[in-house]
Scaffold this active site. Structure first.
Site, short mmCIF file in Angstrom:
data_model
loop_
_atom_site.label_atom_id
_atom_site.label_comp_id
_atom_site.label_asym_id
_atom_site.label_seq_id
_atom_site.Cartn_x
_atom_site.Cartn_y
_atom_site.Cartn_z
N ARG A 94 1.02 -1.32 0.04
CA ARG A 94 -0.02 0.05 0.03
C ARG A 94 0.93 1.41 0.11
NH1 ARG A 94 -4.62 2.54 2.62
NH2 ARG A 94 -4.74 4.64 1.80
N ASP A 106 -6.57 -1.36 0.89
CA ASP A 106 -7.08 -0.35 2.03
C ASP A 106 -7.66 -1.19 3.11
OD1 ASP A 106 -7.63 2.00 3.39
OD2 ASP A 106 -9.21 2.27 2.24
N1 LIG Z 1 -11.48 3.99 11.85
C1 LIG Z 1 -10.31 4.30 11.37
N2 LIG Z 1 -9.95 3.09 10.39
C2 LIG Z 1 -8.89 3.34 9.67
N3 LIG Z 1 -8.02 4.48 9.75
C3 LIG Z 1 -8.36 5.40 10.73
C4 LIG Z 1 -9.44 5.43 11.17
N4 LIG Z 1 -9.88 6.42 11.97
C5 LIG Z 1 -8.74 7.30 11.69
N5 LIG Z 1 -8.10 6.66 10.80
C6 LIG Z 1 -6.63 7.27 10.36
O1 LIG Z 1 -6.90 7.58 9.01
C7 LIG Z 1 -5.48 7.97 8.45
C8 LIG Z 1 -5.74 7.68 6.98
O2 LIG Z 1 -6.31 6.43 6.59
P1 LIG Z 1 -6.13 6.03 4.97
O3 LIG Z 1 -5.07 6.50 4.41
O4 LIG Z 1 -6.57 4.32 4.90
O5 LIG Z 1 -7.52 6.64 4.46
P2 LIG Z 1 -8.27 6.66 3.27
O6 LIG Z 1 -8.68 5.19 3.14
O7 LIG Z 1 -7.56 7.22 2.00
O8 LIG Z 1 -9.49 7.51 3.31
P3 LIG Z 1 -10.92 6.93 4.20
O9 LIG Z 1 -10.22 7.01 5.77
O10 LIG Z 1 -11.77 7.97 3.76
O11 LIG Z 1 -11.12 5.61 3.81
C9 LIG Z 1 -4.80 6.59 9.15
O12 LIG Z 1 -3.55 6.79 9.16
C10 LIG Z 1 -5.43 6.39 10.41
O13 LIG Z 1 -4.69 6.79 11.34
N1 LIG Z 2 -16.01 2.21 -4.38
C1 LIG Z 2 -14.97 2.51 -3.76
N2 LIG Z 2 -14.73 3.99 -3.55
C2 LIG Z 2 -13.67 4.17 -2.93
C3 LIG Z 2 -13.19 3.52 -1.90
C4 LIG Z 2 -13.65 2.08 -1.87
O1 LIG Z 2 -13.11 1.35 -1.08
N3 LIG Z 2 -14.51 1.80 -2.89
N4 LIG Z 2 -12.10 3.97 -0.88
C5 LIG Z 2 -12.03 5.29 -0.96
C6 LIG Z 2 -11.04 5.75 0.32
O2 LIG Z 2 -10.94 4.81 1.25
C7 LIG Z 2 -12.38 6.24 -1.95
N5 LIG Z 2 -13.35 5.61 -2.85
#
Ligand SMILES: Nc1ncnc2c1ncn2[C@@H]1O[C@H](COP(=O)(O)OP(=O)(O)OP(=O)(O)O)[C@@H](O)[C@H]1O
Ligand SMILES: Nc1nc2c(c(=O)[nH]1)N=C(CO)CN2
Length: 174
Positions: A94, A106
């Protein structure tokens, strides 16, 4: 060494983890992530959803995702579990490049029992899960086998999600 008495063991928590992949062999990334999580002594797989192909949401100029949700029981704390999840993401290559952009894998910690917390690095429940059909649909799938009444509340929430039509492309039952 003798096994610890029941009252000395850490309580087991039921947690739900969302998985997503949209680069390379997506279904292999999902199954490798689950295998690596389940390899941990302190993490036990309790249930898994089907695999859903979903249209990208947020940053839309990227390939379709495979999404699914697994339920695990664990004796770890929420931050320890997140740390194990991030280790799995790193082992599977990742990289964080574009916000909401393409990723091999993710892992999001959606629910940790009924814990609510708002720490800088971990917010529970996951702060965006209630608006995401690509999370709620597989979450309901994994949850209804274990906690049917609780799953109903997420089904009601799914009804309220805007723009959910067309997000789910197909489902593979596993
Ligand atoms: N419930 C949670 N699960 C995972 N990460 C979390 C959570 N709450 C806060 N975080 C924080 O979010 C940060 C960014 O996570 P990540 O890069 O996976 O985000 P993303 O997948 O791009 O976006 P999203 O969080 O919107 O799915 C992580 O470093 C983590 O510390
Ligand atoms: N369909 C789909 N869209 C996304 C996804 C995902 O897992 N599925 N994850 C994102 C950021 O975590 C942003 N957009």
């Amino acid at each position: 060494m003798n096994a610890p008495d029941a009252d000395e063991r850490e309580p087991l928590i039921l947690a739900y983890i969302g998985l997503g992949s949209n680069i390379g062999d997506r279904s292999n990334y999902l199954s490798e992530a689950i295998r690596l999580l389940a390899e941990e002594e302190s993490i036990e797989l309790a249930s898994r959803s089907g695999i859903y192909e979903t249209e990208p949401v947020g940053y839309v100029d990227q390939d379709a995702f495979l999404n699914m949700v697994v339920a695990v029981t664990t004796s770890l704390s929420s931050s320890e579990l997140l740390e194990r999840m991030q280790r799995v993401e790193q082992r599977l290559g990742r990289k964080r490049e574009i916000h909401w952009g393409p990723r091999t894998i993710d892992l999001d910690l959606l629910l940790f029992g009924d814990v609510h917390q708002d720490a800088p690095d971990l917010i529970l429940p996951h702060p965006r899960m209630m608006e995401r059909a690509f999370v709620l649909v597989p979450l309901i799938d994994a949850m209804e086998k274990l906690e049917a009444a609780r799953a109903r509340t997420y089904r009601e929430q799914l009804e309220r999600v805007e723009g959910k039509e067309g997000v789910i492309v197909w489902k593979k039952t596993c």
